[in-house]
Design a protein around this motif. Structure first.
Motif, PDB file in Angstrom:
ATOM      1  N   PRO A   1       5.764  12.988   1.181  1.00  0.00           N
ATOM      2  CA  PRO A   1       6.709  14.078   0.970  1.00  0.00           C
ATOM      3  C   PRO A   1       6.272  15.387   1.618  1.00  0.00           C
ATOM      4  O   PRO A   1       7.115  16.178   2.069  1.00  0.00           O
ATOM      5  CB  PRO A   1       6.800  14.203  -0.556  1.00  0.00           C
ATOM      6  N   THR A   2       4.971  15.632   1.701  1.00  0.00           N
ATOM      7  CA  THR A   2       4.492  16.848   2.359  1.00  0.00           C
ATOM      8  C   THR A   2       4.760  16.798   3.859  1.00  0.00           C
ATOM      9  O   THR A   2       5.162  17.796   4.473  1.00  0.00           O
ATOM     10  CB  THR A   2       2.993  17.048   2.087  1.00  0.00           C
ATOM     11  N   ALA A   3       4.539  15.649   4.464  1.00  0.00           N
ATOM     12  CA  ALA A   3       4.850  15.490   5.880  1.00  0.00           C
ATOM     13  C   ALA A   3       6.332  15.725   6.135  1.00  0.00           C
ATOM     14  O   ALA A   3       6.713  16.398   7.100  1.00  0.00           O
ATOM     15  CB  ALA A   3       4.435  14.094   6.356  1.00  0.00           C
ATOM     16  N   ALA A   4       7.174  15.190   5.251  1.00  0.00           N
ATOM     17  CA  ALA A   4       8.620  15.399   5.394  1.00  0.00           C
ATOM     18  C   ALA A   4       8.960  16.880   5.301  1.00  0.00           C
ATOM     19  O   ALA A   4       9.773  17.401   6.080  1.00  0.00           O
ATOM     20  CB  ALA A   4       9.366  14.602   4.324  1.00  0.00           C
ATOM     21  N   GLU A   5       8.350  17.570   4.369  1.00  0.00           N
ATOM     22  CA  GLU A   5       8.599  19.001   4.185  1.00  0.00           C
ATOM     23  C   GLU A   5       8.208  19.809   5.424  1.00  0.00           C
ATOM     24  O   GLU A   5       8.916  20.747   5.825  1.00  0.00           O
ATOM     25  CB  GLU A   5       7.817  19.500   2.973  1.00  0.00           C
TER      26      GLU A   5
ATOM     27  N   ASP B   1     -14.450   1.882  -0.293  1.00  0.00           N
ATOM     28  CA  ASP B   1     -14.876   3.273  -0.442  1.00  0.00           C
ATOM     29  C   ASP B   1     -13.640   4.138  -0.650  1.00  0.00           C
ATOM     30  O   ASP B   1     -12.911   4.423   0.298  1.00  0.00           O
ATOM     31  CB  ASP B   1     -15.623   3.730   0.808  1.00  0.00           C
ATOM     32  N   PRO B   2     -13.374   4.591  -1.877  1.00  0.00           N
ATOM     33  CA  PRO B   2     -12.150   5.336  -2.129  1.00  0.00           C
ATOM     34  C   PRO B   2     -12.059   6.654  -1.379  1.00  0.00           C
ATOM     35  O   PRO B   2     -10.960   7.146  -1.106  1.00  0.00           O
ATOM     36  CB  PRO B   2     -12.183   5.573  -3.654  1.00  0.00           C
ATOM     37  N   HIS B   3     -13.209   7.233  -1.006  1.00  0.00           N
ATOM     38  CA  HIS B   3     -13.184   8.512  -0.292  1.00  0.00           C
ATOM     39  C   HIS B   3     -12.893   8.341   1.199  1.00  0.00           C
ATOM     40  O   HIS B   3     -12.644   9.336   1.890  1.00  0.00           O
ATOM     41  CB  HIS B   3     -14.514   9.246  -0.494  1.00  0.00           C
ATOM     42  N   TRP B   4     -12.906   7.108   1.655  1.00  0.00           N
ATOM     43  CA  TRP B   4     -12.629   6.856   3.080  1.00  0.00           C
ATOM     44  C   TRP B   4     -11.133   6.959   3.354  1.00  0.00           C
ATOM     45  O   TRP B   4     -10.728   7.096   4.492  1.00  0.00           O
ATOM     46  CB  TRP B   4     -13.151   5.471   3.463  1.00  0.00           C
ATOM     47  N   ILE B   5     -10.319   6.880   2.312  1.00  0.00           N
ATOM     48  CA  ILE B   5      -8.866   6.977   2.453  1.00  0.00           C
ATOM     49  C   ILE B   5      -8.366   8.166   1.652  1.00  0.00           C
ATOM     50  O   ILE B   5      -9.045   8.683   0.772  1.00  0.00           O
ATOM     51  CB  ILE B   5      -8.177   5.670   2.024  1.00  0.00           C
ATOM     52  N   SER B   6      -7.158   8.584   1.948  1.00  0.00           N
ATOM     53  CA  SER B   6      -6.637   9.824   1.364  1.00  0.00           C
ATOM     54  C   SER B   6      -6.521   9.773  -0.154  1.00  0.00           C
ATOM     55  O   SER B   6      -6.789  10.761  -0.844  1.00  0.00           O
ATOM     56  CB  SER B   6      -5.275  10.165   1.972  1.00  0.00           C
ATOM     57  N   SER B   7      -6.141   8.624  -0.703  1.00  0.00           N
ATOM     58  CA  SER B   7      -5.916   8.548  -2.148  1.00  0.00           C
ATOM     59  C   SER B   7      -7.181   8.817  -2.951  1.00  0.00           C
ATOM     60  O   SER B   7      -7.121   9.277  -4.085  1.00  0.00           O
ATOM     61  CB  SER B   7      -5.350   7.175  -2.523  1.00  0.00           C
ATOM     62  N   GLY B   8      -8.349   8.570  -2.356  1.00  0.00           N
ATOM     63  CA  GLY B   8      -9.604   8.825  -3.042  1.00  0.00           C
ATOM     64  C   GLY B   8      -9.937  10.300  -3.147  1.00  0.00           C
ATOM     65  O   GLY B   8     -10.839  10.690  -3.894  1.00  0.00           O
TER      66      GLY B   8
ATOM     67  N   SER C   1       0.858  -1.192   0.000  1.00  0.00           N
ATOM     68  CA  SER C   1       0.000   0.000   0.000  1.00  0.00           C
ATOM     69  C   SER C   1       0.888   1.235   0.000  1.00  0.00           C
ATOM     70  O   SER C   1       1.322   1.707   1.047  1.00  0.00           O
ATOM     71  CB  SER C   1      -0.906   0.018   1.236  1.00  0.00           C
ATOM     72  N   ARG C   2       1.155   1.782  -1.199  1.00  0.00           N
ATOM     73  CA  ARG C   2       2.131   2.848  -1.322  1.00  0.00           C
ATOM     74  C   ARG C   2       1.551   4.136  -1.907  1.00  0.00           C
ATOM     75  O   ARG C   2       2.314   5.049  -2.260  1.00  0.00           O
ATOM     76  CB  ARG C   2       3.309   2.368  -2.181  1.00  0.00           C
ATOM     77  N   ASP C   3       0.250   4.255  -1.997  1.00  0.00           N
ATOM     78  CA  ASP C   3      -0.345   5.451  -2.592  1.00  0.00           C
ATOM     79  C   ASP C   3       0.024   6.723  -1.838  1.00  0.00           C
ATOM     80  O   ASP C   3       0.085   7.806  -2.427  1.00  0.00           O
ATOM     81  CB  ASP C   3      -1.862   5.306  -2.671  1.00  0.00           C
ATOM     82  N   VAL C   4       0.311   6.621  -0.530  1.00  0.00           N
ATOM     83  CA  VAL C   4       0.640   7.814   0.262  1.00  0.00           C
ATOM     84  C   VAL C   4       1.960   8.451  -0.170  1.00  0.00           C
ATOM     85  O   VAL C   4       2.222   9.618   0.145  1.00  0.00           O
ATOM     86  CB  VAL C   4       0.699   7.477   1.765  1.00  0.00           C
ATOM     87  N   GLU C   5       2.781   7.693  -0.879  1.00  0.00           N
ATOM     88  CA  GLU C   5       4.091   8.223  -1.266  1.00  0.00           C
ATOM     89  C   GLU C   5       3.985   9.323  -2.320  1.00  0.00           C
ATOM     90  O   GLU C   5       4.933  10.103  -2.509  1.00  0.00           O
ATOM     91  CB  GLU C   5       4.982   7.093  -1.773  1.00  0.00           C
ATOM     92  N   SER C   6       2.851   9.425  -2.994  1.00  0.00           N
ATOM     93  CA  SER C   6       2.733  10.407  -4.067  1.00  0.00           C
ATOM     94  C   SER C   6       2.514  11.821  -3.556  1.00  0.00           C
ATOM     95  O   SER C   6       2.872  12.789  -4.223  1.00  0.00           O
ATOM     96  CB  SER C   6       1.582  10.029  -5.004  1.00  0.00           C
ATOM     97  N   GLY C   7       1.923  11.971  -2.379  1.00  0.00           N
ATOM     98  CA  GLY C   7       1.611  13.313  -1.902  1.00  0.00           C
ATOM     99  C   GLY C   7       1.825  13.547  -0.426  1.00  0.00           C
ATOM    100  O   GLY C   7       2.603  14.410  -0.020  1.00  0.00           O
TER     101      GLY C   7
END
Length: 330
Positions: free
Chosen positions: A189-193, A321-328, A180-186
């Motif tokens: 990196p924003t959290a790191a910043e 439900d794609p809207h239940w998670i951030s990638s949705g 589950s790597r969808d969080v890596e797109s946005g």
């Protein structure tokens, strides 16, 4: 050994997702005494970052953690969450209005038997309430001394920025793992910043990445099958092949599949430049010890590269439900 998640929030390098429940309603639940013994053992060996939520067991899980805190409050960093109404069986919605936030915090404090929550998360974003309003209410809790740090779960990069502008956010908790790597797109990196720590939940794929779930092992009423398409019978068979590289790396390194998966997350944290503290859940002492030992493992670049191929081969979404998670919502 501790990890600085953000600001002055130091936690153990791996936490414990203390939901202490099972996905099948027909399965035998963990007895409270047994669960408390597991929690005490975790703290004994240095896993002192304990994660719970008000929705787990409709408050019963917080009461359990409260029994731990009654004797060991100074040793434990406790995180809990608000924001999901109903239950986790699909009858759920998110709520984040001010009155609800403040009432939930008081109820959690009572169940936990403490006067302050170390890390208080918004469990899910209420689509009808601006995140600025929800975090503003959470900030009131910090000002009142009822929470030390604030966190958000399953938010997008833009939602994190908006929240962080209202009050510093110490940690983001979202699903992040080998498959589950969808969080890596946005969001990562924003959290790191922004200097926000990351707390991956389900880092072992709810047992699948550790090798404890296989095709045919889930009952018809298992919630994973109902809420998460990748756990359907057909997808599980395909995903067993997709995650075979984890077994290969485990055999080559002498590690367990779970340790390989957790070590991969540590490698990703170094790659993205932010602290990563996974919170695997388990009902077994030996797994807690093995999970903690994974924090001392450094995989080779070749092994990390091999594990990086897993997610692209996985069949099925991580949420119905794609809207239940951030990638949705990205």
């Amino acid at each position: 050994m501790t990890v600085l998640l953000s600001d002055d929030l130091r936690v153990s390098p791996v936490g414990l997702g203390a939901i202490m429940s099972v996905y099948s309603p027909a399965a035998k639940p963990v007895e409270p005494a047994e669960a408390l013994d597991i929690l005490n053992y975790a703290v004994d060996i240095g896993v002192t970052f304990i994660d719970t939520a008000d929705v787990y067991g409709h408050g019963a899980n917080e009461e359990l953690v409260g029994r731990l805190l009654a004797d060991r409050r100074t040793e434990v960093t406790v995180a809990t969450k608000f924001g999901i109404t109903g239950d986790l069986q699909g009858n759920r919605r998110a709520r984040g209005d001010r009155a609800y936030v403040l009432a939930c915090a008081d109820a959690s404090l009572k169940r936990l038997g403490t006067d302050v929550i170390d890390l208080y998360y918004m469990h899910r974003l209420d689509p009808e309430v601006p995140i600025e309003d929800t975090v503003g209410a959470m900030a009131e809790l910090v000002a009142a001394g009822k929470a030390r740090h604030l966190g958000l779960s399953e938010v997008t990069a833009s939602e994190l920025r908006r929240a962080h502008a209202v009050h510093p956010i110490a940690a983001v908790q979202s699903e992040w793992s080998v498959w589950s790597r969808d969080v890596e797109s946005g969001i990562v990196p924003t959290a790191a910043e922004l200097g926000v720590g990351f707390v991956p939940y389900s880092p072992l794929g709810r047992g699948f990445l550790a090798g404890t779930v296989s095709p045919g092992s889930l009952t018809a009423d298992d919630l994973r099958r109902a809420l998460m398409p990748r756990y359907s019978e057909d997808n599980l068979s395909a995903n067993l092949t997709a995650t075979g590289v984890i077994t290969t790396v485990a055999e080559e390194t002498g590690l367990t599949r779970a340790q390989v998966s957790l070590a991969w997350l540590n490698a990703k944290g170094r790659e993205f430049g932010l602290p990563v503290v996974p919170i695997p859940g388990t009902r077994r002492r030996q797994y807690i010890a093995q999970n903690l030992a994974s924090t001392q493992v450094v995989l080779t670049e070749e092994h990390v590269a091999a594990l990086d191929t897993v997610a692209d081969a996985v069949a099925g979404a991580r949420s119905r439900d794609p809207h239940w998670i951030s990638s949705g919502r990205e």
